[in-house]
Design an enzyme around this catalytic site. Structure first.
Site, PDB file in Angstrom:
ATOM      1  N   GLY A  14       0.782  -1.228   0.000  1.00  0.00           N
ATOM      2  CA  GLY A  14       0.000   0.000   0.000  1.00  0.00           C
ATOM      3  C   GLY A  14       0.813   1.275   0.000  1.00  0.00           C
ATOM      4  N   THR A  16       1.794   3.147  -2.535  1.00  0.00           N
ATOM      5  CA  THR A  16       1.229   4.164  -3.431  1.00  0.00           C
ATOM      6  C   THR A  16      -0.058   4.738  -2.852  1.00  0.00           C
ATOM      7  OG1 THR A  16       2.180   3.000  -5.330  1.00  0.00           O
ATOM      8  CG2 THR A  16       0.482   4.638  -5.788  1.00  0.00           C
ATOM      9  N   LYS A  37       8.954   8.911  -8.316  1.00  0.00           N
ATOM     10  CA  LYS A  37       8.944   7.445  -8.337  1.00  0.00           C
ATOM     11  C   LYS A  37      10.110   7.042  -9.237  1.00  0.00           C
ATOM     12  CE  LYS A  37       7.087   3.212  -7.945  1.00  0.00           C
ATOM     13  NZ  LYS A  37       6.688   2.500  -6.719  1.00  0.00           N
ATOM     14  N   SER A  41       8.223  -0.883 -12.047  1.00  0.00           N
ATOM     15  CA  SER A  41       8.081  -2.074 -12.888  1.00  0.00           C
ATOM     16  C   SER A  41       6.680  -2.629 -12.706  1.00  0.00           C
ATOM     17  CB  SER A  41       9.134  -3.132 -12.533  1.00  0.00           C
ATOM     18  OG  SER A  41       9.035  -3.515 -11.177  1.00  0.00           O
ATOM     19  N   ASP A  52       1.891   3.286 -10.801  1.00  0.00           N
ATOM     20  CA  ASP A  52       2.208   4.001  -9.557  1.00  0.00           C
ATOM     21  C   ASP A  52       2.501   5.471  -9.831  1.00  0.00           C
ATOM     22  OD1 ASP A  52       1.893   1.629  -8.237  1.00  0.00           O
ATOM     23  OD2 ASP A  52       4.026   1.273  -7.885  1.00  0.00           O
ATOM     24  N   GLU A 118       8.780   7.622  -3.611  1.00  0.00           N
ATOM     25  CA  GLU A 118       8.255   6.272  -3.363  1.00  0.00           C
ATOM     26  C   GLU A 118       9.185   5.226  -3.946  1.00  0.00           C
ATOM     27  OE1 GLU A 118       4.741   3.253  -4.672  1.00  0.00           O
ATOM     28  OE2 GLU A 118       4.254   5.394  -4.760  1.00  0.00           O
ATOM     29  N   GLY A 119       9.574   4.264  -3.121  1.00  0.00           N
ATOM     30  CA  GLY A 119      10.441   3.194  -3.581  1.00  0.00           C
ATOM     31  C   GLY A 119       9.679   2.148  -4.381  1.00  0.00           C
ATOM     32  N   ALA A 120      10.418   1.151  -4.833  1.00  0.00           N
ATOM     33  CA  ALA A 120       9.834   0.027  -5.578  1.00  0.00           C
ATOM     34  C   ALA A 120      10.040  -1.240  -4.754  1.00  0.00           C
ATOM     35  CB  ALA A 120      10.493  -0.109  -6.947  1.00  0.00           C
ATOM     36  N   GLY A 121       8.953  -1.810  -4.251  1.00  0.00           N
ATOM     37  CA  GLY A 121       9.094  -2.978  -3.389  1.00  0.00           C
ATOM     38  C   GLY A 121       9.394  -2.576  -1.954  1.00  0.00           C
TER      39      GLY A 121
END
Length: 205
Positions: A14, A16, A37, A41, A52, A118-121
């Site tokens: 959650g 995003t 961001k 992916s 996202d 915001e990171g990824a994962g």
């Protein structure tokens, strides 16, 4: 707070949703928020509005055009794997210094306005083949918001993430507990349990 990095205990937790909620609140308060961001992916190029980055842009009142997405997202990949793996499978590579410079330049362009990265994962997800998100947050010298949820194993995952960030000197502004699906338990029950193990501020969405 001028900028904050939103990370999580894992994927599909959650991040995003939380980021968009904060951005929308700041926009309503006329704070001119910004979003970044850097890596993304698992998206369809023809459906950027639901990616996202597209959702973040919508939260600050901007259209999810390819140009706007490129402005806040340095690299995006269609396959739903970690960005470094997606890049490798395409015969590409991700340069960590370039990613760090991209984020820093966008933060500077915000000119002090509240900014979410915001990171990824999750917190320990790879950024490149030799750097993790915890490295990126540390090198950006940003406070973090950790997003988690009430699921089996979450106490361990959340305490591990907090320990890792403490060891790296990353200030944790707060932990936000979401409920991504009905299969996840009630956030408050998890918050009550976590109060036994952590002094970090927990809140639910």
């Amino acid at each position: 707070m001028s900028s904050v990095f939103i990370t999580a205990t894992g994927t599909e937790i959650g991040k995003t949703f939380v980021a968009c909620k904060l951005l929308s609140q700041w926009k309503e308060q006329e704070k001119n928020p910004h979003a970044i961001k850097p890596l993304m992916s698992g998206f369809g190029e023809g459906d950027l509005a639901n990616s996202d980055a597209g959702l973040l842009l919508n939260a600050i009142g901007q259209d999810a055009t390819p140009e706007n997405v490129n402005r806040i997202c340095m690299k995006r990949f269609e396959k739903s794997v970690a960005p470094n793996q997606a890049a490798r499978e395409l015969g590409q590579s991700l340069d960590y210094d370039d990613i760090l410079a991209f984020v820093n330049s966008r933060v500077l362009l915000a000119n002090g306005a509240p900014t979410i990265v915001e990171g990824a994962g999750g917190i320990m997800s790879p950024v490149t083949d030799d750097k993790l998100h915890v490295d990126l947050i540390s090198d950006l010298a940003m406070p973090a918001i950790l997003v988690t949820a009430n699921y089996l194993g979450s106490i361990s995952h959340t305490l591990t993430a907090l320990d890792v960030m403490e060891r790296r000197g990353i200030p944790v502004e707060r932990v936000i507990v979401t409920r991504p699906t009905l299969e996840h338990g009630e956030p408050q029950a998890f918050i009550d349990e976590m109060s036994r193990w952590s002094n970090v501020w927990f809140e639910s969405t």
